[in-house]
Design a protein around this motif. Structure first.
Motif, PDB file in Angstrom:
ATOM      1  N   UNK A  86       0.829  -1.211   0.000  1.00 23.09           N
ATOM      2  CA  UNK A  86       0.000   0.000   0.000  1.00 23.09           C
ATOM      3  C   UNK A  86       0.858   1.254   0.000  1.00 23.09           C
ATOM      4  N   UNK A  87       1.947   1.222   0.770  1.00 24.05           N
ATOM      5  CA  UNK A  87       2.852   2.378   0.804  1.00 24.05           C
ATOM      6  C   UNK A  87       3.479   2.629  -0.563  1.00 24.05           C
ATOM      7  N   UNK A  88       3.887   1.558  -1.246  1.00 25.90           N
ATOM      8  CA  UNK A  88       4.497   1.719  -2.567  1.00 25.90           C
ATOM      9  C   UNK A  88       3.495   2.276  -3.577  1.00 25.90           C
ATOM     10  N   UNK A  89       2.247   1.782  -3.525  1.00 25.77           N
ATOM     11  CA  UNK A  89       1.232   2.274  -4.456  1.00 25.77           C
ATOM     12  C   UNK A  89       0.952   3.752  -4.229  1.00 25.77           C
ATOM     13  N   UNK A  90       0.856   4.152  -2.966  1.00 30.72           N
ATOM     14  CA  UNK A  90       0.625   5.556  -2.646  1.00 30.72           C
ATOM     15  C   UNK A  90       1.784   6.419  -3.117  1.00 30.72           C
ATOM     16  N   UNK A  91       2.993   5.930  -2.913  1.00 26.83           N
ATOM     17  CA  UNK A  91       4.180   6.683  -3.331  1.00 26.83           C
ATOM     18  C   UNK A  91       4.214   6.841  -4.848  1.00 26.83           C
ATOM     19  N   UNK A  92       3.829   5.792  -5.583  1.00 29.08           N
ATOM     20  CA  UNK A  92       3.824   5.878  -7.049  1.00 29.08           C
ATOM     21  C   UNK A  92       2.813   6.915  -7.528  1.00 29.08           C
ATOM     22  N   UNK A  93       1.616   6.895  -6.948  1.00 30.04           N
ATOM     23  CA  UNK A  93       0.592   7.845  -7.357  1.00 30.04           C
ATOM     24  C   UNK A  93       1.018   9.275  -7.053  1.00 30.04           C
ATOM     25  N   UNK A  94       1.524   9.487  -5.858  1.00 28.47           N
ATOM     26  CA  UNK A  94       1.977  10.826  -5.466  1.00 28.47           C
ATOM     27  C   UNK A  94       3.121  11.298  -6.351  1.00 28.47           C
ATOM     28  N   UNK A  95       4.069  10.385  -6.634  1.00 25.57           N
ATOM     29  CA  UNK A  95       5.205  10.745  -7.475  1.00 25.57           C
ATOM     30  C   UNK A  95       4.785  11.120  -8.881  1.00 25.57           C
ATOM     31  N   UNK A  96       3.821  10.390  -9.425  1.00 26.77           N
ATOM     32  CA  UNK A  96       3.338  10.690 -10.773  1.00 26.77           C
ATOM     33  C   UNK A  96       2.694  12.068 -10.821  1.00 26.77           C
ATOM     34  N   UNK A  97       1.910  12.391  -9.806  1.00 23.55           N
ATOM     35  CA  UNK A  97       1.264  13.699  -9.746  1.00 23.55           C
ATOM     36  C   UNK A  97       2.286  14.821  -9.638  1.00 23.55           C
ATOM     37  N   UNK A  98       3.281  14.630  -8.773  1.00 24.62           N
ATOM     38  CA  UNK A  98       4.312  15.659  -8.599  1.00 24.62           C
ATOM     39  C   UNK A  98       5.132  15.851  -9.859  1.00 24.62           C
ATOM     40  N   UNK A  99       5.436  14.742 -10.556  1.00 27.00           N
ATOM     41  CA  UNK A  99       6.199  14.865 -11.809  1.00 27.00           C
ATOM     42  C   UNK A  99       5.417  15.634 -12.864  1.00 27.00           C
ATOM     43  N   UNK A 100       4.095  15.408 -12.918  1.00 30.02           N
ATOM     44  CA  UNK A 100       3.277  16.146 -13.870  1.00 30.02           C
ATOM     45  C   UNK A 100       3.277  17.636 -13.590  1.00 30.02           C
TER      46      UNK A 100
END
Length: 753
Positions: free
Chosen positions: A324-338
């Motif tokens: 769950x932590x990895x999935x949350x980190x991926x989603x947050x990272x994708x948003x920040x990169x955008x």
């Protein structure tokens, strides 16, 4: 009596058996017998084995009346073996070329040890090959042979039977046999290593360990993985029978706990519903064989806690929380990169509206891989001849140590990067800048190139799909349309570029700036570079720099560099340089073979060396300016030419001697042909054709023409009047070598000219 008995058990591997057996029979060391055991396989394995036996008398087929499993099939092969040494090879794996020759040489060097441990690489169905990550334990430095007490780290290697060669008399005297089961290597390998009186290592990949997409026993979900408990019972029973080996009990206990934790944690091994039962049995084994004071590093402690207390539900909860932590980190990272990308795009558009800075120049090489090549030489010339122009260098942070004092350091993709691209008057690169670059009126883009082309480039690759690899030629032409100047080292490069990169740019046929250092360096510079690399005084340093292959996914290793230096003797040292397209080194620094893949300056390596060995790399055209011997290793010319396409047959107009195999290459150096009169004649003709303008002032001509606007440029020094800095071996005498220690680990020298 053959030197080697290679034992291959076969069961339901008809798709891989041909390749396996061919890899053994095609070895350059033919003194072997190949014992292939048909474990009552229901497919065509038996027929394939008989076909090989009919055509080669070294093949000894053994057909078992019933299926007995891998371990007992190996025992059947051992019973028929007559060689000095036994090697086991799984029927879906292969020996690498010249593996047995390297094993034979190492066995002879180390006094016929009981066991020789060599390395392997995992090969995947995608074509990727990855070397064993624990290969550092196989270093050949230090005394050999030795006992396990001297190198206990060998127990951290994968506990398999096929990465070793065993003296047959030692195996027979010790009564070693494989038990039944799927983890049969465990109770064989540990006792063998603990009992051996003499062990040696070979730091070379000798086996390609196939990672099958499907069908591997260890990757099959089954309750057969519970067999691991019985195998460790056998290991500790062996210790119980031999009190003199009791000192190894703590180590084996740690290895058992680690092994059990790995089997449990891999999702593809234990069936659903059996994991809790596996953990209960693991806990019982932990208590049965526990040795006080064992846990070490944190990872080991986690494994011990898992196995000791059987925290099945806790472990699953932690796994789910981690996922769950990895999935949350991926989603947050994708948003920040955008958000970051949008902000940088806006920033670039704003900067393009601001005035252009006529006193700024930005440089890059090999897509941000550090300071060097033609842009590096031009950047230095900008600072010397046009000091009013402030320079900046684009490189990823891990390459900033290669940038000399003077230019500003810029990281790709940052706001400073886009500011530099938007407002600098001069843009210099040997590859290209970001595709989103919108060149402004008044900007000057200099494409320096990075070598005289032998293989096809540009639009010529349209008919070469293996080399093009999905290249976007429309994007290439868009990039060409941004070029104002293109540098060229010779007429061949000029004519090729203008045809395969059609555009409105101006070609500056002034020579390559990166080669200026070959004329401006001194013997003192050469001596300093050689000392920094650890090259003994009086040694002959061979720079080995192969190019990449378009028809292969991974790096080739066609030469056994350790064998070459052993055959040539103590006067020779090899500097091995991997192509920049690969992320891995050609070899490890060991003895008189030095890995210089991490060295920031190929020009410095050329200056430090006495001869170049390459295949089809453009480096040969630059190296010829030094007027030092060049040997071409053309063992796969037809394949390279078919995949890439070439502009001329290098074998007909070579820069020196041509070798078509490893033994021929060794002979060229052993006989002195590498610097003989014929090689000198070939090099002179090659230099006449390709080194017309590289007289040491190429960078000066570019700066004077493009930046200072001068029309009267320094004249080209005729080829016959040039005096490149001589090599250290040019006046080689018969004096003994000075004992200068070579580097002990992977070499990454930062010293450059």
């Amino acid at each position: 009596m053959p030197r080697f008995s290679v034992i291959v058990p076969a069961y339901q591997v008809q798709a891989y058996l041909h390749e396996c057996l061919e890899s053994v029979l095609s070895q350059s060391c033919p003194d072997l017998e190949l014992i292939v055991v048909d474990d009552c396989s229901p497919d065509a394995c038996g027929a394939i084995i008989d076909e090989f036996a009919a055509r080669d008398t070294r093949v000894r087929p053994v057909h078992l009346p019933e299926n007995v499993g891998l371990g007992r099939a190996r025992n059947a092969g051992v019973a028929h073996a007559s060689g000095d040494y036994l090697l086991f090879l799984d029927s879906d794996d292969t020996l690498t070329p010249d593996a047995l020759r390297s094993v034979a040489d190492r066995l002879k060097e180390t006094g016929e040890p009981d066991v020789l441990v060599f390395d392997y690489a995992r090969t995947y169905w995608t074509g990727e090959a990855i070397r064993n990550q624990a290969a550092l334990h196989l270093t050949e430095q230090g005394p050999a042979p030795f006992r396990l007490e001297d190198r206990p780290g060998l127990l951290r290697l994968l506990m398999v039977a096929w990465n070793k060669a065993y003296r047959r008399e030692f195996v027979e005297k010790g009564g070693f046999v494989f038990p039944p089961g799927v983890y049969e290597d465990t109770p064989w390998t540990y006792p063998v290593l603990m009992t051996a009186e003499s062990i040696a290592t070979l730091d070379r990949v000798c086996v390609h360990y196939r990672q099958r997409r499907q069908g591997s026993i260890l990757r099959t979900t089954s309750e057969r993985h519970f067999d691991v408990f019985e195998q460790y019972d056998r290991v500790f029973a062996y210790l119980d029978e031999r009190p003199e080996l009791d000192r190894w009990r703590p180590v084996l206990f740690r290895r058992m706990v680690h092994h059990l934790a790995i089997v449990y944690s891999r999702r593809d091994r234990l069936p659903r519903g059996s994991r809790a039962d596996f953990l209960r049995r693991a806990r019982a084994h932990y208590r049965r064989y526990r040795t006080p004071g064992v846990p070490g590093p944190m990872r080991c402690r986690i494994h011990h806690v898992l196995i000791r207390f059987g925290l099945h539900r806790t472990y699953r909860t932690l796994q789910l929380a981690s996922a769950l932590h990895r999935a949350t980190a991926r989603t947050t990272g994708k948003l920040l990169r955008g958000l970051r990308s949008a902000a940088l795009t806006t920033h670039y558009r704003v900067q393009r509206c601001l005035p252009l800075r006529a006193d700024r120049a930005v440089f890059a090489a090999y897509d941000g891989r550090g300071h060097g090549c033609n842009p590096g030489a031009l950047e230095a010339a900008f600072r010397d001849l046009a000091p009013h122009v402030r320079t900046a260098w684009i490189a990823h942070r891990e390459y900033h140590h290669t940038i000399p004092p003077g230019p500003r350091r810029i990281v790709p993709g940052t706001a400073a990067y886009w500011t530099a691209l938007a407002r600098s008057r001069y843009l210099v690169s040997n590859t290209g800048f970001d595709d989103r670059l919108a060149k402004r009126r008044g900007q000057v883009l200099i494409q320096t190139g990075h070598g005289t082309p032998l293989g096809h480039i540009g639009l010529d690759l349209q008919e070469r799909p293996a080399a093009a690899r999905g290249r976007d030629f429309a994007r290439l032409l868009k990039d060409v349309d941004r070029w104002d100047y293109v540098l060229s080292a010779n007429r061949h490069t000029t004519l090729t570029h203008e045809r395969v990169h059609p555009g409105r740019y101006t070609t500056l046929e002034y020579g390559y700036p990166r080669n200026d250092v070959f004329r401006t360096s001194t013997p003192a510079d050469v001596a300093r570079l050689r000392a920094s690399l650890g090259i003994p005084r009086g040694a002959v340093a061979i720079l080995y720099a192969p190019t990449h292959r378009d028809y292969r996914r991974s790096q080739r290793h066609p030469l056994d560099l350790q064998r070459i230096v052993r055959r040539l003797g103590p006067r020779f040292v090899v500097l091995a340089r991997a192509h920049h397209a690969y992320d891995t080194a050609l070899t490890r620094t060991c003895g008189r073979v030095v890995d210089v893949s991490g060295h920031p300056s190929i020009e410095s390596l050329c200056l430090a060396s006495d001869a170049l060995v390459t295949d089809y790399s453009s480096l040969m055209f630059d190296y010829a300016n030094l007027d030092r011997p060049i040997v071409v290793h053309a063992d796969d010319w037809e394949a390279y030419d078919a995949a890439r396409g070439t502009y001329f047959d290098l074998r007909e107009v070579p820069p020196g001697a041509v070798a078509r195999g490893e033994d021929e290459l060794i002979d060229i150096f052993a006989t002195g042909h590498w610097r003989g009169s014929r090689s000198t004649q070939l090099r002179a003709a090659f230099r006449e054709r390709f080194c017309t303008y590289d007289d040491g002032r190429a960078a000066e001509r570019v700066v004077r023409r493009v930046v200072l606007g001068e029309s009267e440029l320094p004249p080209v020094v005729p080829l016959g009047e040039r005096r490149p800095v001589p090599s250290a071996a040019a006046s080689l005498t018969r004096e003994p070598l000075t004992t200068v220690p070579l580097p002990a680990g992977p070499h990454a020298v930062t010293d450059s000219l």
